[in-house]
Design a protein around this motif. Sequence first.
Motif, PDB file in Angstrom:
ATOM      1  N   HIS A 238      54.747  22.178  -8.639  1.00  0.00           N
ATOM      2  CA  HIS A 238      55.337  23.458  -8.688  1.00  0.00           C
ATOM      3  C   HIS A 238      56.208  23.584 -10.276  1.00  0.00           C
ATOM      4  N   ALA A 239      57.233  22.699 -10.424  1.00  0.00           N
ATOM      5  CA  ALA A 239      57.734  22.758 -11.850  1.00  0.00           C
ATOM      6  C   ALA A 239      57.031  22.669 -12.699  1.00  0.00           C
ATOM      7  N   LEU A 240      56.017  21.928 -12.733  1.00  0.00           N
ATOM      8  CA  LEU A 240      54.975  21.842 -13.879  1.00  0.00           C
ATOM      9  C   LEU A 240      53.848  23.054 -14.105  1.00  0.00           C
ATOM     10  N   ASP A 258      67.709  20.432 -13.974  1.00  0.00           N
ATOM     11  CA  ASP A 258      67.807  21.664 -13.857  1.00  0.00           C
ATOM     12  C   ASP A 258      66.338  22.379 -13.144  1.00  0.00           C
ATOM     13  N   THR A 259      65.311  21.942 -14.071  1.00  0.00           N
ATOM     14  CA  THR A 259      64.170  22.453 -13.714  1.00  0.00           C
ATOM     15  C   THR A 259      63.675  21.921 -12.208  1.00  0.00           C
ATOM     16  N   CYS A 264      62.806  23.619  -6.530  1.00  0.00           N
ATOM     17  CA  CYS A 264      63.172  23.170  -5.006  1.00  0.00           C
ATOM     18  C   CYS A 264      63.561  24.571  -4.422  1.00  0.00           C
ATOM     19  N   ASP A 265      64.477  25.236  -5.198  1.00  0.00           N
ATOM     20  CA  ASP A 265      64.986  26.558  -4.751  1.00  0.00           C
ATOM     21  C   ASP A 265      63.965  27.570  -4.195  1.00  0.00           C
ATOM     22  N   ASP A 266      63.144  27.529  -5.262  1.00  0.00           N
ATOM     23  CA  ASP A 266      61.785  28.685  -5.313  1.00  0.00           C
ATOM     24  C   ASP A 266      61.133  28.448  -4.065  1.00  0.00           C
ATOM     25  N   LEU A 267      60.647  26.829  -3.887  1.00  0.00           N
ATOM     26  CA  LEU A 267      59.877  26.755  -2.572  1.00  0.00           C
ATOM     27  C   LEU A 267      60.410  27.018  -1.421  1.00  0.00           C
ATOM     28  N   LEU A 268      61.750  26.665  -1.499  1.00  0.00           N
ATOM     29  CA  LEU A 268      62.444  26.618   0.079  1.00  0.00           C
ATOM     30  C   LEU A 268      62.681  28.390   0.254  1.00  0.00           C
ATOM     31  N   GLY A 269      62.617  28.900  -0.695  1.00  0.00           N
ATOM     32  CA  GLY A 269      62.775  30.592  -0.597  1.00  0.00           C
ATOM     33  C   GLY A 269      61.581  31.342  -0.060  1.00  0.00           C
ATOM     34  N   ARG A 270      60.386  30.752  -0.206  1.00  0.00           N
ATOM     35  CA  ARG A 270      59.257  31.257  -0.149  1.00  0.00           C
ATOM     36  C   ARG A 270      58.836  31.548   1.354  1.00  0.00           C
ATOM     37  N   SER A 271      57.937  32.364   1.534  1.00  0.00           N
ATOM     38  CA  SER A 271      57.236  32.418   3.003  1.00  0.00           C
ATOM     39  C   SER A 271      56.140  31.656   3.078  1.00  0.00           C
ATOM     40  N   TRP A 296      65.078  17.166  -1.456  1.00  0.00           N
ATOM     41  CA  TRP A 296      65.108  16.633  -2.592  1.00  0.00           C
ATOM     42  C   TRP A 296      66.188  17.298  -3.510  1.00  0.00           C
ATOM     43  N   HIS A 297      66.149  18.540  -3.473  1.00  0.00           N
ATOM     44  CA  HIS A 297      67.306  19.325  -4.366  1.00  0.00           C
ATOM     45  C   HIS A 297      68.746  18.671  -3.944  1.00  0.00           C
TER      46      HIS A 297
END
Length: 335
Positions: A238-240, A258-259, A264-271, A296-297
């Motif tokens: 995802h980061a790549l 930071d990347t 991590c934050d983006d995946l956690l917040g997704r449906s 991991w975050h």
Amino acid sequence: MTPCDGREDPRAGWEDVPVTRVAAIDCGTNSIRLLVADVDPDAGTLVDLDRRMEVVRLGQGVDRTGRIAPEALARTLDAARRYADVCDDLGVEAVRFVATSASRDAENRGDFVDGVRSLLGVEPEVVGGEEEAALSFRGATGVLAATHPGPFLVVDLGGGSTELVLGTSAPEAAYSMDVGCVRLTERHLLSDPPTAHEVAGARADVAAALDVAAGVVPLGKAVTLVGLAGSVTTVTAHALGLDRYRPERIDGAVLPVDTVLAACDDLLGRSRADRAALGFMHPGRVDVIGAGALVWHDVVTRVRDEVAAVGGELSEVVTSEHDILDGIAWSAVPA
């Protein structure tokens, strides 16, 4: 899955080289994986012939019931049957089957052990957290030691547990935390997407586990932080910004801290639907990757802060596709 069907045998022309063809099987809480490889301990080489993975969710409900569910056992033994066929087809000389968190915790693990023995002819080894960590360390650093400085902090983020192991040429300190993507999903992340209250509960579990781990493993000594296993490699994809899972891009990837945290934050917040739509996402990981990303975050953040507290700086994170499976393969060669 990266089978070798149709490839030229890597051992062709090596008739005089004292290699051993081994099979390494890693059965965790979420997945079961196979590596068939030719290992030459004298030359220090390990050549893949077949590397594959199936999501079987052996740990389904174990955290709640203390038992392996019948349907989870059936899925796992079906996969083991297929792996036995691969071993037969490739002429494997030695097999080591390592089982980790879910089978450690289950009251009825004897049913699992008996089933594996009947299919593969070997006793599955239900290893402890420290040995699991040591195998992960050996698998990861066997490749990375030539290109990155130690001490290494190797983090193997699984479905039921997360292993932390620190060392340079060998493990010097290790600890197994009872937090993982399946365990935390079942305990806390029940909504879609998870609520702030659920996330806070999961984070409290990770923080408590890291507090204990930091008393055993001096996290601040890490120079190279290495992440292993499916949650970490998925976050890396995802980061790549990958449109499909590409292990050749993921293995050895070096990303700014930071990347990694942002991914991590983006995946956690997704449906779940949003995660499932990502081209690199394995279908069996859709429902648990939020918890994996959370773990991991918080591990990366804690290690960065511990390194800074002793006057160092951790600015990057390394991802490795070489992990406990490679460590098991090395250890499978008969003495």
